[in-house]
Design an enzyme around this catalytic site. Structure first.
Site, short mmCIF file in Angstrom:
data_model
loop_
_atom_site.label_atom_id
_atom_site.label_comp_id
_atom_site.label_asym_id
_atom_site.label_seq_id
_atom_site.Cartn_x
_atom_site.Cartn_y
_atom_site.Cartn_z
N SER A 126 0.81 -1.22 0.00
CA SER A 126 0.00 0.00 0.00
C SER A 126 0.85 1.27 0.00
CB SER A 126 -0.90 0.03 1.24
OG SER A 126 -1.76 -1.07 1.24
N GLY A 129 -1.66 6.92 -1.84
CA GLY A 129 -2.72 7.02 -2.84
C GLY A 129 -3.05 5.68 -3.47
N THR A 158 2.39 -3.24 8.37
CA THR A 158 2.34 -3.97 9.63
C THR A 158 3.74 -4.51 9.95
OG1 THR A 158 0.07 -4.63 9.22
CG2 THR A 158 1.30 -5.98 10.78
N ASP A 243 -5.51 -13.00 -1.32
CA ASP A 243 -6.60 -14.00 -1.23
C ASP A 243 -6.38 -14.86 0.01
OD1 ASP A 243 -7.94 -13.21 -3.51
OD2 ASP A 243 -7.03 -14.72 -4.81
N ARG A 271 -23.18 -10.89 36.69
CA ARG A 271 -23.73 -9.56 36.98
C ARG A 271 -25.22 -9.65 37.33
NH1 ARG A 271 -22.96 -4.22 38.31
NH2 ARG A 271 -24.60 -2.98 37.37
N GLN A 339 -22.18 -3.67 25.06
CA GLN A 339 -23.52 -3.36 25.58
C GLN A 339 -23.87 -4.28 26.76
OE1 GLN A 339 -25.05 -0.79 24.31
NE2 GLN A 339 -26.92 -0.91 25.53
N GLU A 366 -6.41 -5.56 4.55
CA GLU A 366 -6.43 -6.76 3.69
C GLU A 366 -7.61 -6.68 2.70
OE1 GLU A 366 -3.74 -8.06 4.95
OE2 GLU A 366 -3.69 -10.24 4.74
N1 COS Z 1 -5.44 -13.92 -8.26
C1 COS Z 1 -4.67 -13.90 -9.37
N2 COS Z 1 -4.71 -12.90 -10.28
C2 COS Z 1 -5.59 -11.92 -10.07
C3 COS Z 1 -6.43 -11.89 -8.94
C4 COS Z 1 -6.33 -12.95 -8.03
N3 COS Z 1 -7.10 -12.99 -6.94
N4 COS Z 1 -7.18 -10.76 -8.98
C5 COS Z 1 -6.83 -10.12 -10.11
N5 COS Z 1 -5.86 -10.83 -10.76
C6 COS Z 1 -5.24 -10.48 -12.04
C7 COS Z 1 -6.29 -10.30 -13.13
O1 COS Z 1 -6.58 -11.54 -13.74
C8 COS Z 1 -5.61 -9.34 -14.07
O2 COS Z 1 -4.71 -10.06 -14.88
P1 COS Z 1 -4.42 -9.62 -16.42
O3 COS Z 1 -3.67 -8.31 -16.32
O4 COS Z 1 -3.58 -10.72 -16.97
O5 COS Z 1 -5.75 -9.47 -17.08
C9 COS Z 1 -4.77 -8.46 -13.13
O6 COS Z 1 -4.60 -9.21 -11.91
C10 COS Z 1 -5.47 -7.17 -12.80
O7 COS Z 1 -6.74 -7.49 -12.28
P2 COS Z 1 -7.94 -6.46 -12.22
O8 COS Z 1 -8.03 -5.75 -13.53
O9 COS Z 1 -9.13 -7.18 -11.72
O10 COS Z 1 -7.40 -5.44 -11.13
P3 COS Z 1 -8.10 -4.20 -10.48
O11 COS Z 1 -7.14 -3.09 -10.45
O12 COS Z 1 -9.44 -3.96 -11.13
O13 COS Z 1 -8.27 -4.65 -8.95
C11 COS Z 1 -9.21 -5.44 -6.92
C12 COS Z 1 -9.16 -5.52 -8.46
C13 COS Z 1 -10.06 -4.26 -6.46
C14 COS Z 1 -9.85 -6.74 -6.49
C15 COS Z 1 -7.79 -5.33 -6.33
O14 COS Z 1 -7.19 -4.12 -6.68
C16 COS Z 1 -7.77 -5.45 -4.83
O15 COS Z 1 -7.84 -6.56 -4.28
N6 COS Z 1 -7.64 -4.30 -4.12
C17 COS Z 1 -7.50 -4.30 -2.68
C18 COS Z 1 -6.07 -4.42 -2.31
C19 COS Z 1 -5.94 -4.64 -0.84
O16 COS Z 1 -6.45 -5.61 -0.30
N7 COS Z 1 -5.23 -3.71 -0.20
C20 COS Z 1 -5.03 -3.77 1.21
C21 COS Z 1 -3.75 -4.38 1.47
S1 COS Z 1 -3.63 -4.57 3.20
S2 COS Z 1 -1.77 -4.71 3.34
#
Ligand code: COS
Length: 384
Positions: A126, A129, A158, A243, A271, A339, A366
């Protein structure tokens, strides 16, 4: 999928439960108050095999599988949510390296994470922006001779101040041809590398025992061998890791909620009001019933996602469902817990208020609840 646990899973669950009850729970209030997890707790987690639960034994891990990992996370989170998130990210980093690393990277880093020789691993994705939209990151890594040079800032990291290794994502693609998610690579950067600076820790509402900091990279040179996975293939590594991480956070949320319920039951029996234990009143009974129902529903979703991952089946949607439901459930449950405790629930005399503060971030990190809904909706709608 069987609902009963295997002997090995039961053993991991018991190991985590015993360790959490003995070594972590008695210190949880102090960890929250002083904002620091004692080193011996982290070392202890390593000794009982909980820092690399799903990493191959040949790399120092426990190789106990994803279901065991989810069960262990619940137990640790029930005792102390700050310790649980530290454990979660180290496990996630170890798994990423074990899955995508070269032999040299795996054999160097995984045993150090598993044994707590490095106190933690950190996941540096992260930026200010680029939280929900990591494809918008701006940190760059440029090739310079036989090295890469990283420049940029990361945020919400973290374990930043005590991590021994950082998995760092940076833009590597030609902006003309590799935009957004397509031009990102992943690197392993050891703590202490010149040019890497750990910023101050955030003053957070909850999870106060776990440090969350920024990082800055200024002309930070890492060798070619620091590239993790494929050049410009880093975004998918992040998505796959997240994931799995979402199963971990669903387990953390369930653990926090279980603590809130157990403590509420004790309080409701103890209580007295109007000459009765407050648990004799339906108003309290219905809260307890809803808490238990919601926790079990989240547990089943989380176990299904863990089972799918463990068995090599697609699990992205199920992990998002588990994380979305468990984190929102957890916030409802801890609120009921406060509560039920009445005025005492608003004081530090009871853990109810800590659970409420710790629970809040589970719908944010996450991947926010909104991001989980994007993942689920895209999955059910299919390709457009
Ligand atoms: N596993 C494997 N590949 C994945 C995937 C997954 N779960 N999700 C997306 N991809 C791949 C897609 O297949 C795509 O591949 P191609 O470029 O070959 O087509 C590529 O990654 C981009 O995917 P997509 O276009 O869906 O990306 P987006 O920018 O639209 O993002 C979300 C989708 C919103 C799901 C993603 O940005 C996300 O998870 N954001 C949250 C991030 C997060 O959790 N941040 C907090 C971190 S806490 S440390």
């Amino acid at each position: 999928m069987h609902l009963s646990l295997t002997e090995a899973q039961t053993l991991v669950q018991k190991t985590a439960r015993d360790f959490a009850a003995r070594a972590i729970a008695p210190k949880a209030a102090d960890i929250d108050k002083h904002g620091k997890i004692p080193v011996e707790i982290i070392k202890g987690l390593g000794e009982v095999g909980l820092l690399a639960v799903n990493v191959p034994a040949g790399l120092g891990g426990s190789e106990a599988g994803v279901v065991s990992y989810a069960l262990a996370m619940q137990e640790v989170a029930k005792a102390c949510a700050s310790t649980a998130v530290t454990m979660a990210v180290t496990n996630m980093v170890g798994e990423v390296i074990a899955k995508f690393g070269t032999d040299a990277q795996k054999t160097y880093a995984c045993p150090k994470l598993a044994s707590a020789e490095w106190l933690a691993g950190a996941f540096a994705l992260s930026e200010t922006g680029a939280g929900s939209d990591p494809g918008a990151m701006r940190t760059t890594a440029k090739k310079d001779g036989d090295a890469f040079v990283l420049d940029g800032e990361k945020m919400w990291i973290t374990s930043g101040p005590y991590a021994g290794v950082f998995v760092v994502w940076a833009r590597t693609g030609d902006p003309a041809t590799h935009k957004g998610t397509r031009g990102i690579s992943c690197f392993l950067v050891e703590a202490g590398t010149p040019g890497l600076r750990v910023g101050k820790s955030e003053d957070k509402m909850g999870l106060r025992g776990s440090s969350t900091s920024s990082l800055s990279f200024e002309n930070c040179r890492v060798p070619e061998s620091a590239l993790l996975g494929e050049w410009n293939g880093g975004f998918k590594i992040a998505m796959m890791a997240l994931d799995g991480g979402r199963i971990g956070i669903s387990s953390q949320a369930i653990g926090i909620a279980r603590a809130a319920l157990e403590e509420s039951i004790v309080y409701a029996k103890d209580r007295k009001a109007f000459d009765h234990a407050i648990g004799d009143f339906q108003a309290v009974q219905w809260k307890l019933a809803d808490m238990k129902r919601d926790i079990d529903a989240a547990h089943l979703l989380s176990m299904r996602a863990a089972w799918l991952k463990e068995n090599g089946k697609p699990f992205s949607r199920e992990a998002s469902m588990a994380k979305l439901f468990a984190s929102e459930m957890c916030n409802r449950v801890v609120n009921h817990g406060v509560q039920i405790h009445g005025g005492y629930g608003y004081t530090r005399e009871f853990a109810a208020e800590r659970h409420l503060r710790d629970a809040r971030v589970t719908t944010i990190y996450e991947g926010t609840s909104e991001v989980q809904r994007i993942v689920i909706a895209r999955n059910v709608l299919g390709p457009s």
